[in-house]
Design a protein around this motif. Sequence first.
Motif, PDB file in Angstrom:
ATOM      1  N   ASP A   1      27.245  31.632 -17.035  1.00  0.00           N
ATOM      2  CA  ASP A   1      27.519  30.315 -16.480  1.00  0.00           C
ATOM      3  C   ASP A   1      26.258  29.489 -16.724  1.00  0.00           C
ATOM      4  N   ILE A   2      26.271  28.686 -17.767  1.00  0.00           N
ATOM      5  CA  ILE A   2      25.044  28.032 -18.216  1.00  0.00           C
ATOM      6  C   ILE A   2      24.800  26.792 -17.357  1.00  0.00           C
ATOM      7  N   GLY A   3      24.088  27.023 -16.256  1.00  0.00           N
ATOM      8  CA  GLY A   3      23.800  25.941 -15.339  1.00  0.00           C
ATOM      9  C   GLY A   3      22.336  25.797 -14.991  1.00  0.00           C
ATOM     10  N   THR A   4      21.517  26.732 -15.474  1.00  0.00           N
ATOM     11  CA  THR A   4      20.081  26.694 -15.233  1.00  0.00           C
ATOM     12  C   THR A   4      19.351  27.016 -16.532  1.00  0.00           C
ATOM     13  N   PRO A   5      18.076  26.643 -16.647  1.00  0.00           N
ATOM     14  CA  PRO A   5      17.319  27.027 -17.848  1.00  0.00           C
ATOM     15  C   PRO A   5      17.311  28.535 -18.063  1.00  0.00           C
ATOM     16  N   GLU A   6      17.206  29.301 -16.978  1.00  0.00           N
ATOM     17  CA  GLU A   6      17.167  30.766 -17.103  1.00  0.00           C
ATOM     18  C   GLU A   6      18.473  31.309 -17.673  1.00  0.00           C
ATOM     19  N   SER A   7      19.605  30.772 -17.187  1.00  0.00           N
ATOM     20  CA  SER A   7      20.896  31.264 -17.691  1.00  0.00           C
ATOM     21  C   SER A   7      21.099  30.871 -19.152  1.00  0.00           C
ATOM     22  N   TYR A   8      20.573  29.720 -19.542  1.00  0.00           N
ATOM     23  CA  TYR A   8      20.673  29.313 -20.947  1.00  0.00           C
ATOM     24  C   TYR A   8      19.851  30.235 -21.835  1.00  0.00           C
ATOM     25  N   LEU A   9      18.630  30.542 -21.433  1.00  0.00           N
ATOM     26  CA  LEU A   9      17.799  31.475 -22.192  1.00  0.00           C
ATOM     27  C   LEU A   9      18.473  32.839 -22.303  1.00  0.00           C
ATOM     28  N   ASP A  10      19.062  33.299 -21.201  1.00  0.00           N
ATOM     29  CA  ASP A  10      19.725  34.609 -21.217  1.00  0.00           C
ATOM     30  C   ASP A  10      20.955  34.600 -22.117  1.00  0.00           C
ATOM     31  N   ALA A  11      21.693  33.481 -22.138  1.00  0.00           N
ATOM     32  CA  ALA A  11      22.866  33.380 -23.014  1.00  0.00           C
ATOM     33  C   ALA A  11      22.459  33.422 -24.475  1.00  0.00           C
ATOM     34  N   VAL A  12      21.395  32.707 -24.822  1.00  0.00           N
ATOM     35  CA  VAL A  12      20.903  32.730 -26.204  1.00  0.00           C
ATOM     36  C   VAL A  12      20.425  34.122 -26.568  1.00  0.00           C
ATOM     37  N   ALA A  13      19.734  34.785 -25.637  1.00  0.00           N
ATOM     38  CA  ALA A  13      19.252  36.139 -25.901  1.00  0.00           C
ATOM     39  C   ALA A  13      20.419  37.105 -26.127  1.00  0.00           C
ATOM     40  N   TRP A  14      21.477  36.966 -25.328  1.00  0.00           N
ATOM     41  CA  TRP A  14      22.654  37.828 -25.519  1.00  0.00           C
ATOM     42  C   TRP A  14      23.254  37.595 -26.899  1.00  0.00           C
ATOM     43  N   HIS A  15      23.347  36.341 -27.300  1.00  0.00           N
ATOM     44  CA  HIS A  15      23.918  36.021 -28.612  1.00  0.00           C
ATOM     45  C   HIS A  15      23.035  36.550 -29.741  1.00  0.00           C
ATOM     46  N   LEU A  16      21.728  36.404 -29.616  1.00  0.00           N
ATOM     47  CA  LEU A  16      20.823  36.844 -30.679  1.00  0.00           C
ATOM     48  C   LEU A  16      20.638  38.355 -30.683  1.00  0.00           C
ATOM     49  N   ASP A  17      20.832  38.987 -29.524  1.00  0.00           N
ATOM     50  CA  ASP A  17      20.800  40.448 -29.420  1.00  0.00           C
ATOM     51  C   ASP A  17      19.489  41.034 -29.956  1.00  0.00           C
ATOM     52  N   GLY A  18      18.377  40.441 -29.538  1.00  0.00           N
ATOM     53  CA  GLY A  18      17.072  40.962 -29.932  1.00  0.00           C
ATOM     54  C   GLY A  18      16.527  40.385 -31.222  1.00  0.00           C
ATOM     55  N   GLU A  19      17.383  39.746 -31.991  1.00  0.00           N
ATOM     56  CA  GLU A  19      16.925  39.106 -33.226  1.00  0.00           C
ATOM     57  C   GLU A  19      16.375  37.713 -32.915  1.00  0.00           C
ATOM     58  N   SER A  20      15.891  37.044 -33.927  1.00  0.00           N
ATOM     59  CA  SER A  20      15.456  35.665 -33.775  1.00  0.00           C
ATOM     60  C   SER A  20      16.045  34.819 -34.891  1.00  0.00           C
ATOM     61  N   LEU A  21      16.233  33.541 -34.602  1.00  0.00           N
ATOM     62  CA  LEU A  21      16.844  32.615 -35.544  1.00  0.00           C
ATOM     63  C   LEU A  21      15.857  31.485 -35.805  1.00  0.00           C
ATOM     64  N   VAL A  22      15.406  31.396 -37.046  1.00  0.00           N
ATOM     65  CA  VAL A  22      14.425  30.383 -37.430  1.00  0.00           C
ATOM     66  C   VAL A  22      15.037  29.526 -38.529  1.00  0.00           C
ATOM     67  N   ALA A  23      15.143  28.221 -38.300  1.00  0.00           N
ATOM     68  CA  ALA A  23      15.724  27.317 -39.285  1.00  0.00           C
ATOM     69  C   ALA A  23      14.900  27.306 -40.560  1.00  0.00           C
ATOM     70  N   GLU A  24      15.577  27.172 -41.703  1.00  0.00           N
ATOM     71  CA  GLU A  24      14.877  27.146 -42.987  1.00  0.00           C
ATOM     72  C   GLU A  24      13.893  25.982 -43.075  1.00  0.00           C
ATOM     73  N   SER A  25      14.201  24.889 -42.390  1.00  0.00           N
ATOM     74  CA  SER A  25      13.328  23.715 -42.452  1.00  0.00           C
ATOM     75  C   SER A  25      12.162  23.775 -41.464  1.00  0.00           C
ATOM     76  N   ALA A  26      12.092  24.821 -40.657  1.00  0.00           N
ATOM     77  CA  ALA A  26      10.964  24.971 -39.735  1.00  0.00           C
ATOM     78  C   ALA A  26       9.720  25.396 -40.510  1.00  0.00           C
ATOM     79  N   THR A  27       8.561  25.043 -39.975  1.00  0.00           N
ATOM     80  CA  THR A  27       7.285  25.398 -40.594  1.00  0.00           C
ATOM     81  C   THR A  27       6.530  26.360 -39.687  1.00  0.00           C
ATOM     82  N   LEU A  28       6.183  27.540 -40.230  1.00  0.00           N
ATOM     83  CA  LEU A  28       5.414  28.530 -39.489  1.00  0.00           C
ATOM     84  C   LEU A  28       4.114  28.797 -40.232  1.00  0.00           C
TER      85      LEU A  28
END
Length: 322
Positions: free
Chosen positions: A226-253
């Motif tokens: 239930d995405i209603g707080t910053p914490e729940s949003y972070l947890d939802a993204v973490a569940w979707h990514l499942d330990g991986e990370s998603l970095v846009a091709e246009s990002a600069t590291l």
Amino acid sequence: MKAVVLAGGYATRMWPITKHRPKMFLPIGESSVIDHIFAELEADDRIDEVFVSTNERFAPDFDAHLAESDFEKPRLSIEETTEEEDKFGVVGALAQLVDRENVDDDLLVIAGDNLISFDISDFVDYFDQKAAPTLAAYDVGSREKAKSYGLVTLEGDQVVDFQEKPDDPKSTLVSIACYAFPRDSLGLLSTYLEDGNNPDEPGWFVQWLQNRQPTYAYTFEGAWFDIGTPESYLDAVAWHLDGESLVAESATLENATIGENVHIMDGATLEDSHVDYSIVFPDATVKNGDIRRSIIDENTLIEDLDLAGALIGAHTTISNGG
């Protein structure tokens, strides 16, 4: 069957990142919260029309979003509110929508900020079998968490008691914001409101309804956010990514390290920094930073800072040197 996606909230607990954008547009991987729902509704042939119930303030955002999408079913149904204090309540807004849109079919109702692991089509299958009011129920695994939701008591799969946000939960099985109502139950929305009942939470209506009509629960395991707080949003993204990370091709590291469950979006820049379990929105810049469990909104500059549990709004500059 018709469907209503509830998207009228102002998400004040997530300000500033939701002050000028609906929280349903927050990215979950390559998609958004609400697009996950739209995709499932689009794929189910039993659902011929999808009403997106939103407010006047965010209506232009939804209009533009739908115009740019490939979805054919969703269309806006606008509540006449522009501020949180003007809201009719979820039940009140739903009753108005049913009247405004002349809904005379079975009705699926789902919150646009729900991220769920079950297929909506499976829920509709279950509803078709029961031909009765149906809700989705999930074990949150914590009595403390259960205090924030509608608590469901079952005999078999029939709802025999329902308590909205109880102070002393007797179990951890709660109703999530996913319901289905037969067409002959829709008139009871007006009856409920005319009797002076609480217009705010759907749970109050379910509590009232299950004493008048047999009501059933579709229970599921897996995940629900239930995405209603910053914490729940972070947890939802973490569940979707499942330990991986998603970095846009246009990002600069540049000399940057990325931990688990990190989403770095288009045009973001990380220099001499470490980021873990966090979300960095487009065109944000982090220099010499250590960012953990934080959300950094777009066009923001963070420099020489260690952040944990932070929520930084758009177009902000924060530097340890002032």
